[in-house]
Design a protein around this motif. Structure first.
Motif, short mmCIF file in Angstrom:
data_model
loop_
_atom_site.label_atom_id
_atom_site.label_comp_id
_atom_site.label_asym_id
_atom_site.label_seq_id
_atom_site.Cartn_x
_atom_site.Cartn_y
_atom_site.Cartn_z
N ALA B 54 82.28 -45.92 47.71
CA ALA B 54 82.10 -47.30 47.16
C ALA B 54 81.16 -47.09 45.69
O ALA B 54 80.34 -45.88 46.10
CB ALA B 54 81.23 -48.15 48.13
N TYR B 55 81.45 -47.57 44.89
CA TYR B 55 80.75 -47.78 43.84
C TYR B 55 80.52 -49.18 43.19
O TYR B 55 81.34 -49.93 43.14
CB TYR B 55 81.54 -46.91 42.61
CG TYR B 55 81.08 -47.53 41.13
CD1 TYR B 55 79.76 -47.08 40.65
CD2 TYR B 55 82.05 -48.03 40.21
CE1 TYR B 55 79.19 -47.27 39.44
CE2 TYR B 55 81.39 -48.30 39.24
CZ TYR B 55 80.17 -47.94 38.52
OH TYR B 55 79.75 -48.08 37.36
N ILE B 56 78.92 -49.56 43.63
CA ILE B 56 78.85 -50.94 43.43
C ILE B 56 77.64 -51.26 42.33
O ILE B 56 76.61 -50.86 42.60
CB ILE B 56 78.27 -51.36 44.85
CG1 ILE B 56 79.35 -51.10 45.81
CG2 ILE B 56 78.05 -52.92 44.78
CD1 ILE B 56 78.96 -51.68 47.27
N VAL B 59 74.31 -53.23 42.61
CA VAL B 59 73.30 -53.03 43.33
C VAL B 59 72.74 -51.70 42.91
O VAL B 59 73.39 -50.61 42.63
CB VAL B 59 73.63 -52.38 44.78
CG1 VAL B 59 72.67 -52.30 45.68
CG2 VAL B 59 74.48 -53.69 45.44
N PRO B 65 73.34 -47.36 39.50
CA PRO B 65 74.36 -48.06 40.55
C PRO B 65 74.52 -47.32 41.87
O PRO B 65 74.23 -46.17 41.90
CB PRO B 65 75.49 -48.30 39.87
CG PRO B 65 75.80 -47.23 39.16
CD PRO B 65 74.13 -46.90 38.50
N LEU B 214 89.27 -54.76 46.93
CA LEU B 214 88.08 -54.92 45.86
C LEU B 214 88.16 -53.62 44.97
O LEU B 214 88.23 -52.52 45.64
CB LEU B 214 86.65 -54.83 46.90
CG LEU B 214 86.45 -55.91 47.51
CD1 LEU B 214 85.28 -55.71 48.52
CD2 LEU B 214 85.81 -57.17 46.71
N TYR B 216 85.62 -51.95 44.02
CA TYR B 216 84.47 -51.00 44.20
C TYR B 216 84.64 -50.30 45.60
O TYR B 216 83.76 -49.09 45.45
CB TYR B 216 83.25 -52.08 44.46
CG TYR B 216 83.15 -53.11 43.53
CD1 TYR B 216 82.97 -52.96 42.43
CD2 TYR B 216 83.43 -54.30 43.88
CE1 TYR B 216 82.72 -53.96 41.27
CE2 TYR B 216 83.18 -55.48 42.90
CZ TYR B 216 82.75 -55.23 41.87
OH TYR B 216 82.81 -56.30 40.77
N VAL B 217 85.66 -50.52 46.33
CA VAL B 217 85.65 -49.69 47.45
C VAL B 217 87.04 -48.89 47.52
O VAL B 217 87.83 -49.13 47.07
CB VAL B 217 85.54 -50.75 48.79
CG1 VAL B 217 85.60 -49.89 50.22
CG2 VAL B 217 84.56 -51.79 48.57
N GLY B 221 87.55 -47.51 43.99
CA GLY B 221 86.14 -47.30 43.43
C GLY B 221 85.90 -46.14 42.72
O GLY B 221 85.41 -46.16 41.82
#
Lengths: 131, 340
Positions: B54-56, B59, B65, B214, B216-217, B221
């Motif tokens: 995951a790269y969000i 957050v 991040p 998504l 990000y996942v 991601g």
């Protein structure tokens, strides 16, 4: 990773601890080996520690000149930054930002100081001192 | 009032410390071993389908991040609990005095207890490994005077921790605050056959890496991160750029203990599956994942050297390595999905 690629030399950072890592022997079976610390891991951890140390030293210099507070120094010394300190104390960020200034810090009430002391794991006397 | 306990079973053998690569999978595996159920760390990790990426960007941790190579904290505990139908009980506390009393009560009954805590306030951690990460897991298995006997799965041997320090570590506030979380196996463990559960666990993990819609996942991601790396402000803010690439590695190696961002741990799980399911294809795929893990390590080494300034900053190189890893992981999970 093969067993012979596991670093044996213990890195000072780990203080004699060894980490468990998964390696594959020559028959293709997984085993757990003990590692003295991987170069990549050690390097980036040292850099992260050094980053906080630089910020802390910088804050200390500014606090000595009266441009900042001991709180800012202790925050960085204890490897926190503004959002971390705010969430650890429950203060809003803009309030923490104000408390980090010399004037804001001087005006903290005993109860507010208590919350910082609690979050940082210091005593009030330690928090008010530089160094 | 805490719920009444099931009748304590007759005195068991002393608690055995087991070192593991990752804290959460290590804790649950040790607790299960103590109950006489030899489920390995890798099996706990794989069974709960915890491999991830995951790269969000939204957050932030120290202005950087969130990057993770596994699922969120407690995913492993909850996954193992539901798959094995474990009577695993979780308890949180508002007041630290209550938390302490309850922990002491359970320890005095001779139960090992899993705890969530901050890393920073645990004095037995090497000074330079202590950061404000609040979702560390460890086991307390007894107490003597003002000290707890601690089995921390990422260390070689059991250790001790003073009461005041453990209290502080259990009741820190902030992101992922543990709120004194304890968990323990309460009552007899039902007999569950693991073999039929493996297929579903592997499929679920493949789904999360390939198809979660998504960006990000999962594998997408990794590609998003690759594109971000190329756009880092190397000229405008060199320090941030260096810290960013160092951060990718830190999340892979440290918080994601085990090196190669858990890829080796999952490969070890696949190897166990190959035997249990009598499926030689999984053994091949396990070795393929090992190769991918080795490539993650190579990426980490380049990134770490650039972070330190030992190697010239070469963002296109890191970008290329990440894209390559994303492509290889996509191909890998597609094959894995077909193999079970």
């Amino acid at each position: 990773m093969r067993p012979d690629e596991v670093p044996q030399q213990g890195a000072p950072l780990l203080e004699g601890q060894r980490k468990a890592v998964y390696v594959v022997d020559k028959d293709g079976h997984y085993l757990i080996a003990q590692s003295g610390g991987d170069e990549a891991e050690i390097t980036v951890t040292e850099e992260a520690v050094a980053w906080f140390a630089r910020l802390a030293e910088d804050a200390r210099q500014r606090a000595l000149r009266g441009e900042s507070s001991p709180l800012e120094y202790h925050m960085f010394r204890l490897r926190m930054d503004l959002p971390t300190l705010a969430s650890a104390t429950g203060f809003w960020r803009w309030r923490v930002r104000r408390h980090l200034t010399a004037k804001g810090f001087a005006n903290l009430s005993p109860r507010q100081l208590e919350r910082y002391v609690e979050a940082l794991g210091l005593t009030i006397a330690q928090l008010q001192k530089l160094g | 009032m805490p719920p009444p306990l099931a009748t304590p079973e007759p005195a068991k053998t002393a608690f055995q410390h087991r070192q593991s690569a990752h804290c959460e999978s290590g804790v649950i595996s040790s607790l299960l071993h103590h109950e006489g159920i030899p489920v390995s760390e890798a099996m706990c990790f794989g069974l709960s389908a915890s491999l991830s990426f995951a790269y969000i960007p939204l957050v932030k941790i120290n202005q950087l991040p969130l990057i993770a190579y596994r699922m969120i904290p407690r995913w492993i505990l909850k996954g193992v609990k539901s798959r094995l139908k474990l009577p695993l009980r979780f308890e949180n506390f508002r007041s630290s005095a209550d938390g302490r009393r309850r922990l002491d009560e359970l320890l005095d009954q001779g139960r090992p207890v899993g705890l969530q805590s901050s890393v920073f306030f645990l004095p037995y951690f090497p000074e330079n490994m202590r950061f404000h990460f609040n979702a560390h897991n460890l086991i307390a298995f007894g107490r003597e005077g003002n000290e707890y006997l601690i089995s921390d799965p990422v260390f070689n041997s059991p250790t001790r921790c003073a009461l005041a320090d453990l209290q502080r570590a259990r009741f820190v506030r902030g992101a992922l605050a543990p709120k004194g979380l304890i968990y323990y196996i309460d009552g007899p463990v039902p007999k569950v056959d693991i073999v039929p559960l493996l297929r579903g666990a592997i499929k679920k993990n493949c789904f999360m890496m390939l198809h979660v819609p998504l960006p990000y996942v999962g594998c997408s991601g990794i590609r998003l991160l690759a594109r971000r790396v190329l756009k880092l402000p190397a000229e405008k803010d060199l320090e941030y750029t260096r810290r960013f690439i160092g951060h990718i590695v830190r999340m892979q190696e440290e918080i994601g203990t085990g090196g190669a961002g858990f890829r080796f741990l999952y490969a070890a799980f696949l190897q166990e599956c190959a035997v249990l399911l009598n499926n030689p294809r999984l053994q091949e795929l396990s070795l393929e994942l090992t190769t991918i893990g080795d490539e993650w390590r190579e990426f980490a080494l380049h990134a770490a050297r650039m972070n330190k300034g030992r190697e010239n900053l070469d963002l296109p190189l890191l970008h290329g390595l990440l894209l390559d890893l994303a492509a290889k992981e996509i191909a890998f999970y597609k094959k894995l999905k077909k193999a079970v």
